[in-house]
Design a protein around this motif. Structure first.
Motif, PDB file in Angstrom:
ATOM      1  N   PHE A   4     158.785  92.492  68.990  1.00 38.23           N
ATOM      2  CA  PHE A   4     159.482  92.889  70.218  1.00 38.23           C
ATOM      3  C   PHE A   4     160.922  92.391  70.187  1.00 38.23           C
ATOM      4  O   PHE A   4     161.862  93.104  70.522  1.00 38.23           O
ATOM      5  CB  PHE A   4     158.742  92.304  71.427  1.00 38.23           C
ATOM      6  N   MET A   5     161.101  91.127  69.791  1.00 31.54           N
ATOM      7  CA  MET A   5     162.412  90.505  69.823  1.00 31.54           C
ATOM      8  C   MET A   5     163.351  91.031  68.746  1.00 31.54           C
ATOM      9  O   MET A   5     164.562  90.840  68.826  1.00 31.54           O
ATOM     10  CB  MET A   5     162.271  88.981  69.685  1.00 31.54           C
ATOM     11  N   ARG A   6     162.812  91.683  67.740  1.00 30.22           N
ATOM     12  CA  ARG A   6     163.654  92.223  66.674  1.00 30.22           C
ATOM     13  C   ARG A   6     163.770  93.743  66.755  1.00 30.22           C
ATOM     14  O   ARG A   6     164.392  94.371  65.893  1.00 30.22           O
ATOM     15  CB  ARG A   6     163.098  91.817  65.304  1.00 30.22           C
ATOM     16  N   HIS A   7     163.186  94.331  67.783  1.00 25.95           N
ATOM     17  CA  HIS A   7     163.146  95.781  67.903  1.00 25.95           C
ATOM     18  C   HIS A   7     164.419  96.308  68.558  1.00 25.95           C
ATOM     19  O   HIS A   7     164.956  95.705  69.480  1.00 25.95           O
ATOM     20  CB  HIS A   7     161.936  96.186  68.757  1.00 25.95           C
ATOM     21  N   ASP A   8     164.931  97.437  68.056  1.00 28.38           N
ATOM     22  CA  ASP A   8     166.058  98.121  68.691  1.00 28.38           C
ATOM     23  C   ASP A   8     165.504  99.060  69.754  1.00 28.38           C
ATOM     24  O   ASP A   8     164.954 100.115  69.436  1.00 28.38           O
ATOM     25  CB  ASP A   8     166.867  98.909  67.659  1.00 28.38           C
ATOM     26  N   PHE A   9     165.647  98.657  71.011  1.00 25.27           N
ATOM     27  CA  PHE A   9     165.008  99.382  72.095  1.00 25.27           C
ATOM     28  C   PHE A   9     165.745 100.656  72.466  1.00 25.27           C
ATOM     29  O   PHE A   9     166.976 100.703  72.487  1.00 25.27           O
ATOM     30  CB  PHE A   9     164.924  98.498  73.343  1.00 25.27           C
ATOM     31  N   ILE A  10     164.958 101.685  72.767  1.00 28.19           N
ATOM     32  CA  ILE A  10     165.466 102.866  73.449  1.00 28.19           C
ATOM     33  C   ILE A  10     164.617 103.026  74.703  1.00 28.19           C
ATOM     34  O   ILE A  10     163.412 103.285  74.616  1.00 28.19           O
ATOM     35  CB  ILE A  10     165.370 104.125  72.583  1.00 28.19           C
ATOM     36  N   ASP A  91     155.179 106.272  70.668  1.00 26.97           N
ATOM     37  CA  ASP A  91     154.009 105.446  70.948  1.00 26.97           C
ATOM     38  C   ASP A  91     154.294 103.959  70.730  1.00 26.97           C
ATOM     39  O   ASP A  91     153.414 103.190  70.357  1.00 26.97           O
ATOM     40  CB  ASP A  91     152.836 105.875  70.055  1.00 26.97           C
ATOM     41  N   THR A  92     155.535 103.547  70.935  1.00 29.42           N
ATOM     42  CA  THR A  92     155.908 102.152  70.734  1.00 29.42           C
ATOM     43  C   THR A  92     155.165 101.247  71.704  1.00 29.42           C
ATOM     44  O   THR A  92     155.274 101.398  72.916  1.00 29.42           O
ATOM     45  CB  THR A  92     157.421 101.959  70.933  1.00 29.42           C
ATOM     46  N   VAL A  93     154.394 100.313  71.165  1.00 28.12           N
ATOM     47  CA  VAL A  93     153.656  99.348  71.982  1.00 28.12           C
ATOM     48  C   VAL A  93     153.650  98.016  71.243  1.00 28.12           C
ATOM     49  O   VAL A  93     153.504  97.967  70.024  1.00 28.12           O
ATOM     50  CB  VAL A  93     152.196  99.801  72.241  1.00 28.12           C
ATOM     51  N   PHE A  94     153.816  96.941  71.992  1.00 30.16           N
ATOM     52  CA  PHE A  94     153.788  95.603  71.414  1.00 30.16           C
ATOM     53  C   PHE A  94     152.653  94.817  72.051  1.00 30.16           C
ATOM     54  O   PHE A  94     152.151  95.172  73.119  1.00 30.16           O
ATOM     55  CB  PHE A  94     155.112  94.880  71.665  1.00 30.16           C
ATOM     56  N   ALA A  95     152.243  93.748  71.405  1.00 31.48           N
ATOM     57  CA  ALA A  95     151.223  92.874  71.986  1.00 31.48           C
ATOM     58  C   ALA A  95     151.815  92.136  73.177  1.00 31.48           C
ATOM     59  O   ALA A  95     153.003  91.811  73.194  1.00 31.48           O
ATOM     60  CB  ALA A  95     150.734  91.877  70.938  1.00 31.48           C
ATOM     61  N   PRO A  96     151.005  91.859  74.203  1.00 33.67           N
ATOM     62  CA  PRO A  96     151.524  91.131  75.366  1.00 33.67           C
ATOM     63  C   PRO A  96     151.931  89.718  74.996  1.00 33.67           C
ATOM     64  O   PRO A  96     151.331  89.094  74.127  1.00 33.67           O
ATOM     65  CB  PRO A  96     150.340  91.133  76.332  1.00 33.67           C
TER      66      PRO A  96
END
Length: 254
Positions: A4-10, A91-96
């Motif tokens: 999550f912390m290294r992801h480039d968010f859109i 379908d971008t999903v990360f663990a809580p």
């Protein structure tokens, strides 16, 4: 959390920005329709997910809730929280997870601002909310990045990394200068870089330059020579060789 912390968010859409009053809100959630980040304002809360994961959210942390997740919320005492729900394409999903934050008041002000903007329904309110959400996500990633480089011996690299990221495309940075900034020898600096990143400081800088060059070329606005200069290369021929070595394609064919 690392992904999550290294992801480039859109962020494709803001679904809701709201303050949940103490004692209100659902305790049981099934197939959550959106992603969400939550900032607690009072008592700690425990989130129990259907896969057995348990995440505790304190007042000095931000919680990420994945889209389509099932979870129950438990709290010994009722407490309010701020929530921003949003969608991302695909379908971008990360663990809580729950991440500790240092500047709680700054985040709190950002969450409050988002809730006010959303409630106003003024022209452009969705875009304004999205802008503030990006600010929050960016601050979270910056905090995470700093925390990863300030543990133990790697905290010595912080001055060098800050200088590199601010100046890599403006000047030629030599390892001796970086070592001097960190107060260590150039040999030890190279050793720490290899332990942390698996490459030398020079190659770390080179990767940043090539990444910038790729962006400039993709824009279609700059020639190869202009791209070389804007990426920190004084010699366009050398730039072309380095670019092809890194990408497999010469810059004029990229």
């Amino acid at each position: 959390m690392e992904q999550f912390m290294r992801h480039d968010f859109i962020v494709s859409e803001i679904a809701l920005a709201i303050y949940v009053l103490p004692g209100s809100g659902e305790s049981h959630h099934r197939m959550r329709p959106t992603h969400g980040i939550v900032l607690n304002t009072a008592a700690p809360k425990e989130y129990l997910f259907s896969d057995g994961t348990s995440v505790t959210m304190h007042t000095d942390s931000i919680l990420y809730l994945p889209k389509n997740s099932d979870y129950d919320v438990r709290a010994d005492m009722p407490g309010g929280c701020y929530a921003i729900n949003f969608d991302m394409p695909g379908d971008t999903v990360f663990a809580p997870f729950s991440v500790s934050i240092r500047s709680r008041n700054e985040y709190l002000n950002q969450f409050r601002r988002t809730v006010r903007i959303w409630a106003s329904k003024a022209p452009g309110y969705r875009m304004k909310c999205k802008s503030v959400l990006y600010d929050i996500l960016c601050a979270m990633q910056e905090e995470y990045h700093v925390s990863q480089h300030t543990g133990g011996q790697f905290r010595l690299l912080t001055p060098a990394l800050e200088y590199i990221h601010e100046n890599y495309y403006r000047e030629n940075i030599d390892v001796d200068s970086l070592a001097h900034l960190c107060g260590i020898s150039d040999v030890y600096l190279r050793k720490l870089f290899r332990q942390k990143f698996g490459i030398s400081p020079t190659k770390y800088i080179g990767k940043l330059k090539i990444a910038r060059a790729e962006e400039l070329l993709r824009s279609g606005m700059y020639s190869v020579t202009e791209t070389a200069v804007l990426s920190g290369y004084n010699d366009s021929s050398y730039f072309s060789r380095e670019f092809k070595k890194a990408t497999g394609v010469p810059p004029n064919k990229y």
